[in-house]
Every structure is written in structure tokens, then in C-alpha cells.
Design a protein around this motif. Structure first.
Motif, PDB file in Angstrom:
ATOM      1  N   SER A  22     -10.276  47.165  42.887  1.00 41.24           N
ATOM      2  CA  SER A  22      -9.633  48.331  42.268  1.00 41.24           C
ATOM      3  C   SER A  22     -10.659  49.393  41.908  1.00 41.24           C
ATOM      4  N   ILE A  23     -11.815  48.976  41.383  1.00 38.59           N
ATOM      5  CA  ILE A  23     -12.861  49.948  41.052  1.00 38.59           C
ATOM      6  C   ILE A  23     -13.360  50.644  42.312  1.00 38.59           C
ATOM      7  N   ILE A  24     -13.594  49.872  43.373  1.00 40.17           N
ATOM      8  CA  ILE A  24     -14.074  50.461  44.628  1.00 40.17           C
ATOM      9  C   ILE A  24     -13.032  51.406  45.208  1.00 40.17           C
ATOM     10  N   GLN A  25     -11.748  51.039  45.103  1.00 45.83           N
ATOM     11  CA  GLN A  25     -10.690  51.904  45.630  1.00 45.83           C
ATOM     12  C   GLN A  25     -10.621  53.229  44.866  1.00 45.83           C
ATOM     13  N   ARG A  26     -10.712  53.152  43.531  1.00 44.65           N
ATOM     14  CA  ARG A  26     -10.688  54.387  42.738  1.00 44.65           C
ATOM     15  C   ARG A  26     -11.905  55.250  43.043  1.00 44.65           C
ATOM     16  N   PHE A  27     -13.043  54.610  43.248  1.00 43.29           N
ATOM     17  CA  PHE A  27     -14.272  55.340  43.555  1.00 43.29           C
ATOM     18  C   PHE A  27     -14.196  55.993  44.931  1.00 43.29           C
TER      19      PHE A  27
END
Length: 319
Positions: A22-27
């Protein structure tokens, strides 16, 4: 208040697979660099003390007892808040904006999770903290903005992409923890991703049995767990159209409705299979007859076209 140097560091940092993705997707989906806050579950475990067979001196025994009695702190990152930009709670010099930080903490408060630190996502950079990021971590530890929530120094994570273009989308990450006036690199274990966690799925057992849904075969199809009160109530014209189509289908299948076809899966499948083959043969004969009718009609159409052509030539000659 205790400073970061006086607090015990984490022995282990892990992150759940869904949180990491999720963090990588938001980034990756953001138009620019981002930062945010990290939330985790903190667990402490104390080692089991065992009696030594060999007696040692009193000083060494006391020292070993003191070292073994220290608890081990493990942080599992399970949540995050992404601001969608940078400089969300600090300025370009790395100085904290405490009112904004307190506002973010109050708006994203979770009783089941503990604020553990923050993260930065930047593209095409190295996995090294910048001077501003170091200043932010130092300010968090010195002002105790984060450590007042738990007795641990703040954790900092960097997410980045490779400096050079690659055919495969790649994201790198690295965790740090502030202590003794510097950022110490920490290894991050990803829970439920990788060969080390495949054994967890071998021991999986459902907590409850999936309920069996009664399947009733009707003339117009299969109804799952259906009752009269649960049937869709369409308009009268739709029901008439549906009945008309069903009658045409029944005439084609010659008595082989869905209810009879369901018996192909039982013990009487052999006899019904033979009947079904006979049905196919009858349908093939109908198709052959239909093909002959089409062929004859095609011949009549050709004859009619020839007649029309002759009449046109006759009228053209008279003119």
C-alpha cells in the motif's frame, strides 16, 4: 523526559505485506515525492533465565543477570498515513511544525496501533538519509514528539526508485532508527512474503465451515437458495417474454430440460448419456433438413435473379 540516547533500540523491525504494497502504491501513484507517518504494534519479550551449572564471580553473575533480564522490543508496521507531498509537518531546514504534527496525530489516531516514526518516498535517489531528513529525526527524538507515546526512538524509512531507468518497475526501501546521535540502519522483515513464510499457509485451517447453499434446478435455470419471497419480480411483459423463450427452448431440446440434464452427474448418467446422444443425432438431422431448405431457397433466388436480368435485357432492346 528521556532522550533518544537513553531509550532502548528496537531489536527487530517487520512490516506486513499489505502495508508495504500500500505504501509503494501510494508512492508510485503520487505526482511527486511524499512523506507520512508509520504506525506499528510493539511487542516485548523477556528471555527465560536458566541456572548456570558453573558458578561465576558475583560481579560477572550480576552483569549477566542484568543483560539477560533486558526485554526485546519488536515492532511490526501495520499502518501508515501518507500526506501526498513533502514538508507536511516540518520545514525545509528539518524543523518540526508541532501544531501540524499534533493535528495529524489526532486525525489519524488508532487505539490498536502505536506511532513509531515516519517515512519518505522519493524517486531516483539513493537509500541514504539527507541532511534535512536527519534533522527531522533528530528533532523528533530531541523534542520527544514521538517518543513520548512509547519508550522507543523514532523509526525512519526511505522508499525510492532506481537512479537509472529499468524495464521492470522496481522499488527499494531501507529502515533506520535514530540513536546515539545518528541514524542506524535496520533490517526489515516482510511478513507473509518470501520463502520463509510459506510454511504459515500449510497450517491454515478455516475458523468456520462454509454453509452449503441448496441448489434447486428449475425449468428456467438453476436457483441457489431460492424461495418464493426471494425471486425477482419482473413486469408482466418480461414474464411473458421469458415463458415464450422457454417454450421455444423446450421444443428444441425435446424434453431434456435442465432438471434432466442434472442427472448426468449421478449414478444414472450412462442411460441419460445415451438419450442425450440420440438427441444430438435428431438435432443434426434437423440441421441437415434446414440446410437443404436453405439450399433450395437459394436456387429459387438465383432463378428469380436470372428472370429479372432477362426482363431487363428485353426492355432495354425495346427502347
Amino acid at each position: 523526559m528521556a532522550e533518544a540516547e537513553d531509550l532502548l533500540p528496537l531489536q527487530k523491525i517487520s512490516i506486513s505485506g499489505p502495508t508495504l504494497t500500500s505504501i509503494i502504491q501510494r508512492f508510485s501513484s503520487s505526482p511527486g515525492d511524499v512523506d507520512g507517518l508509520l504506525y506499528a504494534h510493539i511487542t516485548s519479550s523477556s528471555p527465560i533465565l536458566e541456572d548456570d551449572v558453573v558458578l561465576a564471580e558475583s560481579s560477572s553473575s550480576a552483569r549477566s543477570s542484568s543483560d539477560s533480564s533486558s526485554s526485546t522490543s519488536i515492532a511490526t508496521i501495520t499502518g501508515f498515513f501518507c500526506s501526498g507531498t513533502v514538508l507536511s509537518f516540518y520545514n525545509s531546514l528539518g524543523q518540526l511544525n508541532l501544531p501540524v504534527l499534533q493535528s495529524l496525530l489526532s486525525n489519524n489516531q488508532n487505539q490498536n496501533q502505536t506511532l513509531i516514526g515516519w517515512f519518505v518516498g522519493r524517486r531516483r535517489t539513493c537509500l541514504r538519509p539527507s541532511m534535512r531528513e536527519f534533522s527531522v529525526c533528530k528533532s523528533l527524538a530531541t523534542k520527544n514528539a514521538l517518543t513520548k507515546l512509547f519508550n522507543l526512538p523514532p523509526v525512519f524509512m526511505i522508499f525510492t526508485t532506481p537512479v537509472t531507468d529499468q524495464t521492470i518497475h522496481t522499488h527499494d526501501y531501507q529502515a533506520f532508527q535514530f540513536g546515539r546521535g545518528k541514524l542506524e540502519s535496520k533490517t526489515v522483515d516482510v511478513v507473509n512474503i518470501g520463502p520463509a513464510f510459506r510454511g504459515h499457509y500449510n497450517d491454515f485451517a478455516p475458523n468456520s465451515v462454509f454453509p452449503l447453499l441448496p441448489c434447486v434446478f428449475k425449468g428456467d435455470g438453476m436457483e441457489i437458495g431460492g424461495g418464493d419471497s426471494e425471486r425477482s419480480k419482473g413486469s408482466l411483459s418480461e414474464l411473458k417474454e421469458k415463458e415464450k423463450v422457454q417454450k421455444k427452448l423446450d421444443n428444441v431440446v425435446q424434453g431434456f430440460e435442465v432438471g434432466r440434464l442434472s442427472k448426468l452427474m449421478g449414478s444414472q448418467a450412462l442411460s441419460y448419456t445415451q438419450e442425450l446422444e440420440a438427441l444430438y443425432e435428431a438435432m443434426l438431422m434437423k440441421l441437415e433438413g434446414l440446410a437443404r431448405v436453405v439450399e433450395k431457397s437459394n436456387e429459387k433466388v438465383i432463378e428469380q435473379e436470372l428472370r429479372i436480368g432477362k426482363m431487363r435485357n428485353k426492355f432495354a432492346g425495346l427502347e
